[in-house]
Design a protein around this motif. Structure first.
Motif, PDB file in Angstrom:
ATOM      1  N   TYR A 140      37.383  77.333 -32.431  1.00  0.00           N
ATOM      2  CA  TYR A 140      36.313  76.895 -33.327  1.00  0.00           C
ATOM      3  C   TYR A 140      36.751  76.978 -34.788  1.00  0.00           C
ATOM      4  CZ  TYR A 140      31.954  77.427 -35.997  1.00  0.00           C
ATOM      5  OH  TYR A 140      30.962  77.323 -36.938  1.00  0.00           O
ATOM      6  N   ILE A 141      37.381  78.078 -35.159  1.00  0.00           N
ATOM      7  CA  ILE A 141      37.828  78.224 -36.540  1.00  0.00           C
ATOM      8  C   ILE A 141      39.029  77.323 -36.805  1.00  0.00           C
ATOM      9  CG2 ILE A 141      38.786  79.868 -38.203  1.00  0.00           C
ATOM     10  CD1 ILE A 141      36.935  81.972 -37.035  1.00  0.00           C
ATOM     11  N   GLY A 142      39.833  77.066 -35.775  1.00  0.00           N
ATOM     12  CA  GLY A 142      40.880  76.059 -35.922  1.00  0.00           C
ATOM     13  C   GLY A 142      40.300  74.695 -36.250  1.00  0.00           C
ATOM     14  N   ALA A 143      39.157  74.374 -35.663  1.00  0.00           N
ATOM     15  CA  ALA A 143      38.483  73.111 -35.975  1.00  0.00           C
ATOM     16  C   ALA A 143      37.978  73.096 -37.411  1.00  0.00           C
ATOM     17  CB  ALA A 143      37.325  72.880 -34.999  1.00  0.00           C
ATOM     18  N   SER A 145      39.627  74.294 -39.923  1.00  0.00           N
ATOM     19  CA  SER A 145      40.780  73.883 -40.731  1.00  0.00           C
ATOM     20  C   SER A 145      41.088  72.402 -40.536  1.00  0.00           C
ATOM     21  CB  SER A 145      42.003  74.738 -40.394  1.00  0.00           C
ATOM     22  OG  SER A 145      42.395  74.579 -39.050  1.00  0.00           O
ATOM     23  N   LEU A 146      40.956  71.896 -39.307  1.00  0.00           N
ATOM     24  CA  LEU A 146      41.185  70.464 -39.075  1.00  0.00           C
ATOM     25  C   LEU A 146      40.159  69.618 -39.814  1.00  0.00           C
ATOM     26  CD1 LEU A 146      42.079  70.361 -35.264  1.00  0.00           C
ATOM     27  CD2 LEU A 146      43.614  69.992 -37.206  1.00  0.00           C
ATOM     28  N   GLY A 262      47.011  76.968 -40.810  1.00  0.00           N
ATOM     29  CA  GLY A 262      45.819  77.730 -40.487  1.00  0.00           C
ATOM     30  C   GLY A 262      45.291  77.435 -39.102  1.00  0.00           C
ATOM     31  N   THR A 263      45.397  76.186 -38.692  1.00  0.00           N
ATOM     32  CA  THR A 263      44.976  75.827 -37.341  1.00  0.00           C
ATOM     33  C   THR A 263      45.776  76.617 -36.305  1.00  0.00           C
ATOM     34  OG1 THR A 263      44.460  73.592 -38.095  1.00  0.00           O
ATOM     35  CG2 THR A 263      44.675  73.918 -35.724  1.00  0.00           C
ATOM     36  N   PHE A 264      47.081  76.715 -36.527  1.00  0.00           N
ATOM     37  CA  PHE A 264      47.934  77.469 -35.620  1.00  0.00           C
ATOM     38  C   PHE A 264      47.573  78.961 -35.659  1.00  0.00           C
ATOM     39  CE2 PHE A 264      52.067  79.739 -34.934  1.00  0.00           C
ATOM     40  CZ  PHE A 264      52.153  79.481 -33.572  1.00  0.00           C
ATOM     41  N   GLY A 265      47.333  79.489 -36.869  1.00  0.00           N
ATOM     42  CA  GLY A 265      46.959  80.894 -36.996  1.00  0.00           C
ATOM     43  C   GLY A 265      45.672  81.218 -36.266  1.00  0.00           C
ATOM     44  N   PHE A 316      43.821  82.119 -42.146  1.00  0.00           N
ATOM     45  CA  PHE A 316      43.024  81.834 -40.958  1.00  0.00           C
ATOM     46  C   PHE A 316      43.250  82.851 -39.845  1.00  0.00           C
ATOM     47  CE2 PHE A 316      42.310  77.705 -42.915  1.00  0.00           C
ATOM     48  CZ  PHE A 316      40.972  77.502 -42.614  1.00  0.00           C
ATOM     49  N   LEU A 317      44.419  83.460 -39.808  1.00  0.00           N
ATOM     50  CA  LEU A 317      44.631  84.553 -38.858  1.00  0.00           C
ATOM     51  C   LEU A 317      43.667  85.695 -39.165  1.00  0.00           C
ATOM     52  CD1 LEU A 317      46.235  85.987 -36.608  1.00  0.00           C
ATOM     53  CD2 LEU A 317      47.881  86.706 -38.360  1.00  0.00           C
TER      54      LEU A 317
END
Length: 396
Positions: A140-143, A145-146, A262-265, A316-317
């Motif tokens: 969800y948090i990766g989204a 950043s996207l 950040g998406t990866f993190g 983001f991690l």
């Protein structure tokens, strides 16, 4: 409870990730336009940055409304309706006649954009088991950043083609189409138990969360880190729009591809938290954010991009783990607890310009870096305190 990687988990997670993506497209579309808007409206760097600040501040205030309200009436309707209004307001922004009207519409849009972030993680906390929650929060948090990446890229490219009007129109149309898909995908919650809304009880819940030092520490960590991270991107656009880089709006938009770090993190945060101490991983995230800021001091555009990517990974991690920390340690009223985390998060974003502007005027980008490190040293100490709390919990 929904278990991780079941069909129901994938459908719910996809819906919430889409909703998150749409929220952050709308929130961040003006950011690559700031240097051009500054010149067009003859306002200062701090003045034009208010286009970001007013929306994040009103979003933060909205969380205080939607979080407690969701504990009383449920989560789904709030997410659906506010997302629809966010798309409509993006279309309205395309036709705003003055800078003042832009600010007013961004203020209103920030408020409705608060609906989904205020309750999405609380919805997961109601419906998902622990393993499913940790995995879903990372995605969800990766989204987030996207969505932030896409908003800036779409905004920058569309602005080069047709000015800010085209940027806001493009995002508005995307949001309305995505809203239809979100409405169809999101399943009806089954584990939610409504509580009668009482203002005194809502205030009592918020005060109770603030009195919990374990939650308050996570709130401060998320808010201060975001203050630094998001406002660094605003000031880097002014740096890269000037000599010797002279990037156009579309080029500035592409800079935000560094959010992919950040998406990866975010995506690996759940795995790291299951193997190592979440608080220790937060410390690592803050240190990485400090390191990335140091790399951006280079005059090389390539190294600046590398530094921003490192920043995004570290931020983001830490953010993913702090957010899930709140869901784990909140004692009742999860909607209010999650909303309060985001209040600190977005109030931090809205205040960042006021903190970093004197450093920018003092020494340009090196000054911004110094201002960033001062605050990040505080969040590093907060993460260390949370790590010590975790160790005491394991012993007891």
């Amino acid at each position: 409870m929904i278990e991780v990687r079941t069909r129901a988990w994938w459908r719910a997670t996809a819906a919430l990730c889409l909703g998150s993506f749409l929220v952050f497209i709308n929130l961040y579309v003006p950011q690559p336009l700031l240097p051009g808007l500054k010149d067009a409206y003859q306002v200062s760097t701090l003045g034009v940055s208010l286009l970001m600040s007013v929306s994040t501040l009103s979003l933060a205030l909205a969380l205080l409304v939607f979080g407690p309200l969701s504990d009383a009436i449920g989560r789904e309707a709030i997410m659906r309706i506010t997302l629809l209004f966010a798309g409509v307001l993006s279309l309205a922004l395309a036709f705003a006649p003055t800078f003042e009207s832009l600010l007013l519409l961004r203020l209103l849009q920030g408020f409705v954009l608060g609906g989904l972030p205020a309750v999405a993680i609380a919805w997961m906390g109601d419906e998902f088991d622990k393993a499913a929650l940790l995995s879903a929060v990372g995605l969800y948090i990766g989204a987030n950043s996207l969505g932030g990446i896409s908003g800036r890229i779409v905004g920058g490219v569309a602005a080069d083609l047709g000015g800010p009007t085209a940027a806001f129109l493009a995002v508005g149309v995307m949001t309305l189409i995505g809203c239809v898909v979100f409405w169809r995908l999101l399943p009806r919650g089954r584990a939610f138990t409504p509580q009668r809304f009482e203002l005194r009880k809502a205030i009592s819940s918020l005060v109770g969360h603030l009195r919990n030092p374990v939650l308050l520490a996570a709130y401060c960590l998320g808010g201060i880190n975001f203050l630094v991270f998001i406002n660094q991107y605003s000031y880097i656009t002014f740096r890269l729009a000037a000599e010797p880089y002279q990037l156009a709006a579309s080029g500035l938009g592409l800079i935000f591809l560094t959010y992919l770090g950040g998406t990866f993190g975010s995506m690996i945060s759940g795995r790291l938290a299951s193997r190592f101490s979440p608080a220790a991983c937060m410390m690592v995230g803050v240190v990485i954010l400090m390191l990335g800021t140091a790399i951006t001091l280079s005059s090389s555009l390539v190294l600046i991009i590398v530094g921003l990517s490192v920043n995004a990974f570290g931020f983001f991690l830490a953010h993913s783990l702090a957010s899930s920390w709140v869901g784990r340690y909140a004692q009742g009223a999860r909607g209010s607890a999650s909303a309060l985390y985001l209040v600190f998060y977005y109030v931090g974003a809205s205040l960042g310009g006021f903190w970093l502007e004197p450093f920018w005027r003092w020494a340009g980008w090196p000054g911004v870096s110094v201002g960033s490190w001062l605050l990040l040293s505080i969040t590093l100490m907060i993460a260390f305190a949370l790590w010590r709390f975790e160790r005491r919990q394991l012993v007891s």
